[in-house]
Design an enzyme around this catalytic site. Structure first.
Site, PDB file in Angstrom:
ATOM      1  N   SER A 199       0.988  -1.081  -0.123  1.00 21.73           N
ATOM      2  CA  SER A 199       0.086  -0.016   0.073  1.00 21.73           C
ATOM      3  C   SER A 199       0.925   1.226  -0.055  1.00 21.73           C
ATOM      4  O   SER A 199       2.077   1.062   0.469  1.00 21.73           O
ATOM      5  CB  SER A 199      -0.815   0.036   1.213  1.00 21.73           C
ATOM      6  OG  SER A 199      -1.554   1.244   1.458  1.00 21.73           O
ATOM      7  N   TYR A 256      -2.516  -0.830  10.131  1.00 19.93           N
ATOM      8  CA  TYR A 256      -2.397  -1.356   8.765  1.00 19.93           C
ATOM      9  C   TYR A 256      -1.016  -0.677   8.123  1.00 19.93           C
ATOM     10  O   TYR A 256      -0.551  -1.534   7.405  1.00 19.93           O
ATOM     11  CB  TYR A 256      -3.803  -0.950   8.107  1.00 19.93           C
ATOM     12  CG  TYR A 256      -3.751  -0.897   6.495  1.00 19.93           C
ATOM     13  CD1 TYR A 256      -4.111  -1.860   6.153  1.00 19.93           C
ATOM     14  CD2 TYR A 256      -3.341   0.120   5.769  1.00 19.93           C
ATOM     15  CE1 TYR A 256      -4.447  -2.289   4.753  1.00 19.93           C
ATOM     16  CE2 TYR A 256      -3.486  -0.037   4.398  1.00 19.93           C
ATOM     17  CZ  TYR A 256      -4.036  -1.287   3.867  1.00 19.93           C
ATOM     18  OH  TYR A 256      -4.111  -1.515   2.341  1.00 19.93           O
TER      19      TYR A 256
HETATM   20  P1  NAP Z   1     -11.292  -6.366   0.367  1.00 19.33           P
HETATM   21  O1  NAP Z   1     -12.174  -6.171  -0.842  1.00 19.33           O
HETATM   22  O2  NAP Z   1     -11.424  -6.065   1.628  1.00 19.33           O
HETATM   23  O3  NAP Z   1     -10.819  -8.010   0.039  1.00 19.33           O
HETATM   24  C1  NAP Z   1      -9.960  -8.464   1.158  1.00 19.33           C
HETATM   25  C2  NAP Z   1      -9.816 -10.052   0.856  1.00 19.33           C
HETATM   26  O4  NAP Z   1      -9.045 -10.515   1.921  1.00 19.33           O
HETATM   27  C3  NAP Z   1     -11.164 -10.708   1.041  1.00 19.33           C
HETATM   28  O5  NAP Z   1     -11.308 -11.619   0.054  1.00 19.33           O
HETATM   29  C4  NAP Z   1     -11.192 -11.003   2.575  1.00 19.33           C
HETATM   30  O6  NAP Z   1     -12.056 -12.033   2.664  1.00 19.33           O
HETATM   31  C5  NAP Z   1      -9.756 -11.481   2.640  1.00 19.33           C
HETATM   32  N1  NAP Z   1      -9.430 -11.742   4.134  1.00 19.33           N
HETATM   33  C6  NAP Z   1      -9.573 -10.806   5.082  1.00 19.33           C
HETATM   34  N2  NAP Z   1      -9.168 -11.395   6.074  1.00 19.33           N
HETATM   35  C7  NAP Z   1      -9.048 -12.656   5.933  1.00 19.33           C
HETATM   36  C8  NAP Z   1      -8.730 -13.837   6.619  1.00 19.33           C
HETATM   37  N3  NAP Z   1      -8.590 -13.567   8.059  1.00 19.33           N
HETATM   38  N4  NAP Z   1      -8.384 -14.923   5.940  1.00 19.33           N
HETATM   39  C9  NAP Z   1      -8.641 -15.182   4.740  1.00 19.33           C
HETATM   40  N5  NAP Z   1      -9.162 -14.266   3.813  1.00 19.33           N
HETATM   41  C10 NAP Z   1      -9.202 -12.724   4.553  1.00 19.33           C
HETATM   42  O7  NAP Z   1      -9.761  -5.570   0.017  1.00 19.33           O
HETATM   43  P2  NAP Z   1      -9.159  -5.212  -1.273  1.00 19.33           P
HETATM   44  O8  NAP Z   1      -9.343  -3.703  -1.498  1.00 19.33           O
HETATM   45  O9  NAP Z   1      -9.338  -6.165  -2.569  1.00 19.33           O
HETATM   46  O10 NAP Z   1      -7.437  -5.278  -0.765  1.00 19.33           O
HETATM   47  C11 NAP Z   1      -6.738  -6.372  -1.348  1.00 19.33           C
HETATM   48  C12 NAP Z   1      -5.429  -5.813  -0.922  1.00 19.33           C
HETATM   49  O11 NAP Z   1      -4.928  -4.775  -1.597  1.00 19.33           O
HETATM   50  C13 NAP Z   1      -5.016  -5.689   0.526  1.00 19.33           C
HETATM   51  O12 NAP Z   1      -3.680  -6.123   0.670  1.00 19.33           O
HETATM   52  C14 NAP Z   1      -4.954  -4.330   0.639  1.00 19.33           C
HETATM   53  O13 NAP Z   1      -4.448  -3.780   1.748  1.00 19.33           O
HETATM   54  C15 NAP Z   1      -4.550  -3.825  -0.599  1.00 19.33           C
HETATM   55  N6  NAP Z   1      -4.840  -2.542  -1.056  1.00 19.33           N
HETATM   56  C16 NAP Z   1      -6.039  -1.908  -1.467  1.00 19.33           C
HETATM   57  C17 NAP Z   1      -6.410  -0.978  -1.839  1.00 19.33           C
HETATM   58  C18 NAP Z   1      -7.682  -0.412  -2.355  1.00 19.33           C
HETATM   59  O14 NAP Z   1      -7.818   0.768  -2.666  1.00 19.33           O
HETATM   60  N7  NAP Z   1      -8.523  -1.300  -2.345  1.00 19.33           N
HETATM   61  C19 NAP Z   1      -5.271   0.240  -1.651  1.00 19.33           C
HETATM   62  C20 NAP Z   1      -4.012  -0.207  -1.358  1.00 19.33           C
HETATM   63  C21 NAP Z   1      -3.699  -1.487  -1.022  1.00 19.33           C
HETATM   64  P3  NAP Z   1     -13.663 -12.089   2.901  1.00 19.33           P
HETATM   65  O15 NAP Z   1     -14.015 -11.538   1.492  1.00 19.33           O
HETATM   66  O16 NAP Z   1     -14.060 -13.391   3.337  1.00 19.33           O
HETATM   67  O17 NAP Z   1     -13.605 -10.946   3.912  1.00 19.33           O
END
Ligand code: NAP
Length: 247
Positions: A153, A166
């Site tokens: 991130s 985070y």
């Molecule tokens: P998201 O929509 O919240 O998806 C996160 C995923 O991780 C979901 O499938 C969730 O499962 C899974 N997860 C969470 N806790 C878990 C656990 N205990 N065991 C197994 N799986 C688990 O988030 P996202 O935005 O796609 O983020 C994906 C990555 O990108 C993360 O590393 C985040 O930090 C990074 N990121 C995102 C952004 C952004 O703008 N979206 C920006 C910078 C970095 P469930 O669906 O079952 O909850």
């Protein structure tokens, strides 16, 4: 966006494990890898979401995926070892490992963060990727050119107030990536890199910025070029790099 146009069969014959594959960026990564010929292993904590991604991949006629329901908050060393055994028996190797699953956690002053919340977040965002990578090393070594991708991130590279555990966890991920990359350099065919997705239209982004117009951010499918590049053979020599999905 990261400037890369993936050929349709880029990942043919490759086995790629993606954590948090049921939603958001992980889901898009699984669909995109499968569409480019990979056999994807869908790891996540919500079985129904993993099954929906599985069905989507199957309906599109892509290589049959595998499902691995696992809660990274409670998973123990034995769970990772059992998974490695299963993957070894089924595939004999692992070509790609995408550490995508993460928690956002409390966004408050550090001195208001409950210790329990801190530990929960570190368990999912840092300890689990460490333990999973360790268990997968023999499988990664068995692949001709394996790629490990840590999803980071912007606050894992330059911290900001109120991003709490985070941001700290993403710095740890960058550190894990750098140590691993340096250890593998010249000693194995494994490359290790990180990706900062940038603002992306997912549930996590919505939770972090509730007042924002979601339409202003790209959809997860739009940020896939950098992931495809890192998981495909053209990035064979790329190691220890902190890349950005949005160029
Ligand atoms: P998201 O929509 O919240 O998806 C996160 C995923 O991780 C979901 O499938 C969730 O499962 C899974 N997860 C969470 N806790 C878990 C656990 N205990 N065991 C197994 N799986 C688990 O988030 P996202 O935005 O796609 O983020 C994906 C990555 O990108 C993360 O590393 C985040 O930090 C990074 N990121 C995102 C952004 C952004 O703008 N979206 C920006 C910078 C970095 P469930 O669906 O079952 O909850």
């Amino acid at each position: 966006m990261f400037d890369y146009s993936a050929p349709p069969n880029l990942l043919q014959g490759r086995v790629i494990l993606i954590t948090g594959a049921g939603d958001g960026i992980g889901r898009a990564c699984a669909l995109s890898c499968a569409a480019h010929g990979a056999t994807v292993v869908l790891l996540g904590r919500t079985l129904s979401k993993l099954e929906a991604v599985y069905d989507e991949i199957e309906a599109a006629g892509h290589p049959q995926p595998a499902i691995c329901p696992l809660n990274l908050e409670t998973a123990a060393e034995k769970d990772y070892d059992d998974l490695a055994d299963q993957l070894f028996d089924t595939f004999g190797k692992l070509d790609g490992l995408v550490h995508n699953a993460a928690l956002l956690g409390p966004r408050t002053l550090l001195d208001s963060v409950k210790n329990e919340a801190w530990q929960q977040l570190m368990q999912v965002n840092v300890n689990a990727p460490f333990a999973l990578t360790k268990a997968m090393m023999p499988l990664l070594r068995a692949a001709p050119d394996a790629s490990v991708v840590f999803v980071s991130s912007s606050v894992g590279r330059k911290a900001r107030a109120y991003w709490g555990p985070y941001a700290v966890s993403k710095f740890a991920i960058e550190g894990l990536m750098q140590v691993m990359a340096d250890e593998q350099e010249g000693t194995s065919e494994i490359r290790v890199n990180s990706v900062n997705p940038g603002a992306t239209r997912t549930a996590m982004r919505k939770a972090a910025y509730p007042a924002e117009e979601p339409e202003n951010n790209p959809e997860p499918a739009q940020i896939m070029p950098v992931f495809l590049y890192l998981l495909g053979p053209e990035s064979k020599k790329v190691n220890g790099q902190a890349l950005n999905a949005r160029g």
